[in-house]
Design an enzyme around this catalytic site. Sequence first.
Site, PDB file in Angstrom:
ATOM      1  N   CYS A   1       2.403  28.393 -16.571  1.00 10.16           N
ATOM      2  CA  CYS A   1       1.655  28.798 -17.920  1.00 10.16           C
ATOM      3  C   CYS A   1       1.167  27.654 -18.724  1.00 10.16           C
ATOM      4  CB  CYS A   1       3.012  29.496 -18.714  1.00 10.16           C
ATOM      5  SG  CYS A   1       3.345  31.087 -17.952  1.00 10.16           S
ATOM      6  N   GLU A   2       0.087  27.226 -18.263  1.00  9.61           N
ATOM      7  CA  GLU A   2      -0.746  26.194 -18.835  1.00  9.61           C
ATOM      8  C   GLU A   2      -2.149  26.165 -18.462  1.00  9.61           C
ATOM      9  OE1 GLU A   2       0.560  23.181 -20.482  1.00  9.61           O
ATOM     10  OE2 GLU A   2       2.670  23.560 -20.309  1.00  9.61           O
TER      11      GLU A   2
ATOM     12  N   TYR B   1       1.511  10.822  -3.679  1.00  9.80           N
ATOM     13  CA  TYR B   1       1.522  11.349  -5.022  1.00  9.80           C
ATOM     14  C   TYR B   1       1.678  12.994  -5.499  1.00  9.80           C
ATOM     15  CZ  TYR B   1       1.140   6.293  -5.545  1.00  9.80           C
ATOM     16  OH  TYR B   1       1.188   5.106  -5.383  1.00  9.80           O
TER      17      TYR B   1
ATOM     18  N   PRO C   1       0.996  -1.278  -0.171  1.00  9.51           N
ATOM     19  CA  PRO C   1      -0.023  -0.185   0.089  1.00  9.51           C
ATOM     20  C   PRO C   1       0.936   1.251  -0.234  1.00  9.51           C
ATOM     21  CG  PRO C   1       0.320  -0.766   2.219  1.00  9.51           C
ATOM     22  CD  PRO C   1       0.933  -1.831   1.155  1.00  9.51           C
ATOM     23  N   GLY C   2       0.426   2.440  -0.630  1.00 12.10           N
ATOM     24  CA  GLY C   2       0.929   3.416  -0.852  1.00 12.10           C
ATOM     25  C   GLY C   2       0.029   4.719  -0.336  1.00 12.10           C
ATOM     26  N   ARG C   3      -0.716   5.074  -1.158  1.00 14.54           N
ATOM     27  CA  ARG C   3      -1.872   5.927  -1.162  1.00 14.54           C
ATOM     28  C   ARG C   3      -2.659   5.805   0.169  1.00 14.54           C
ATOM     29  NH1 ARG C   3      -4.151   8.559  -5.471  1.00 14.54           N
ATOM     30  NH2 ARG C   3      -3.292   6.838  -6.728  1.00 14.54           N
TER      31      ARG C   3
ATOM     32  N   TYR D   1      -4.850  13.491 -13.696  1.00 14.35           N
ATOM     33  CA  TYR D   1      -5.846  12.777 -13.908  1.00 14.35           C
ATOM     34  C   TYR D   1      -7.312  13.529 -13.682  1.00 14.35           C
ATOM     35  CZ  TYR D   1      -1.885   9.907 -11.773  1.00 14.35           C
ATOM     36  OH  TYR D   1      -0.774   9.558 -11.641  1.00 14.35           O
TER      37      TYR D   1
END
Length: 427
Positions: free
Chosen positions: A354-355, A382, A285-287, A327
């Site tokens: 600038c996006e 993340y 597990p990470g998140r 995402y």
Amino acid sequence: MMSLPGRPRSTFMDYFSYKNGSLYTEGVSLSALAGRHGTPAYVYSRAAIESRWRAYAQAFSGRDALVCYSVKANGNLAVLNLLAGLGSGFDIVSGGELERVLAAGGEPDKVVFSGVGKRVDEIGRALEVGIKCFNVESEPELLRLNEIAGRMPVTAPVSIRVNPDIDPDTHPYIATGLRENKFGVDYEQALGIYQLADSLDNIEVTGIDCHIGSQITSVEPFIDAVNKLLALLGDLEKTGITIRHIDIGGGLGISYADGTAPDIAGFARAVSGLVPERYGIILEPGRSIVGDAGLLLTRVEYLKANMEKHFAVVDASMNDLLRPSLYRAWHDIIPVAERSDGTETEYDIVGPVCETGDFLGLQRRLSLCPDDLLAVLSAGAYGFSMSSNYNSRPRSVELLVDGEDAHVIRERETVEQLMAGERIPGD
Ligand SMILES: *Cc1c(COP(=O)(O)O)cnc(C)c1O
């Protein structure tokens, strides 16, 4: 102590809460932290991280189970050190992550190494320090591993990462267990690769592995995956290959919006119920360990409006937290100081990069003034680990709150550091 506005957040509320109208992480005021360390800043709760890790350990107690925290979710040395102290293992996907685990005091024999592109030097180093298992993702990787192990000479412990062809019903960029994904080996080819592994002199088959995706919000895909692995395991054992552990990967989701995430205990019950006692269980597990344990603190620079919309331009951007842009992920954004008077306006919360895709949240109803502080919630996984220097923006400071104390666990990057490795030819 007041609860957070909007949706219920069971674990979150224990560690992040309003006191006298001002948001705290454990016993530390976020506006005080912003004053001392500036913004943007990642703020993590030590107690929150610990409680999520312990939830896994407790849920699998009585089983031979190893929780291998997925380093890529948040690889700060302080976070890894905290987890190593609890007895955690680690799931790594690069040589860099291996060095982090070792520098943080992690035990090499609790490390599993995943990833489709393991380099010769990375494999050599992992063999040298003696990791627990290589999660092998292709036949050429298996042959490379055997060759390097043969030169040393050592024996490499191996699981084959099997792709169970299961749709985890998550964002396509983080679904990893479908036939069209680059990860693992096809279910139908796994038996043949295991037989090859078994025939190689410097390979020892120890386990079977899968990881079907990330931010999975129901238990069913995991159950389907484990059942497929168990069926394969039966076939393997008929050919005389013995397996000691089943690694079911990571991927358990958290509740970013009002949706409910599966709880760790329920997930554990379902999995342990399926896996016979004679096998060890590895989890990655990470998140679900660090996601809810961190937030991104940012300050409003400008409020602007055009004919169509209101924008809050904040000092954090997609280079600090990429998930909304990459995402279209939804993160709750709440004020650090509750404003009882002001009227709410619908804002797009955008960064300076600038996006057009540079936003942290769209169409959020908030009552804002310039200089206000905002907290972008559930940013512990993340978040910093995916941050970049796009637009020559130094990466954020990271702070770990422990009770009444706040520790700087990563200093804010400087522009000098950004340019340090660059050379103008002839100079
Ligand atoms: C990313 C990853 C994980 C962790 O996934 P989470 O969704 O953060 O739990 C586990 N195993 C592998 C192989 C991964 O690539």
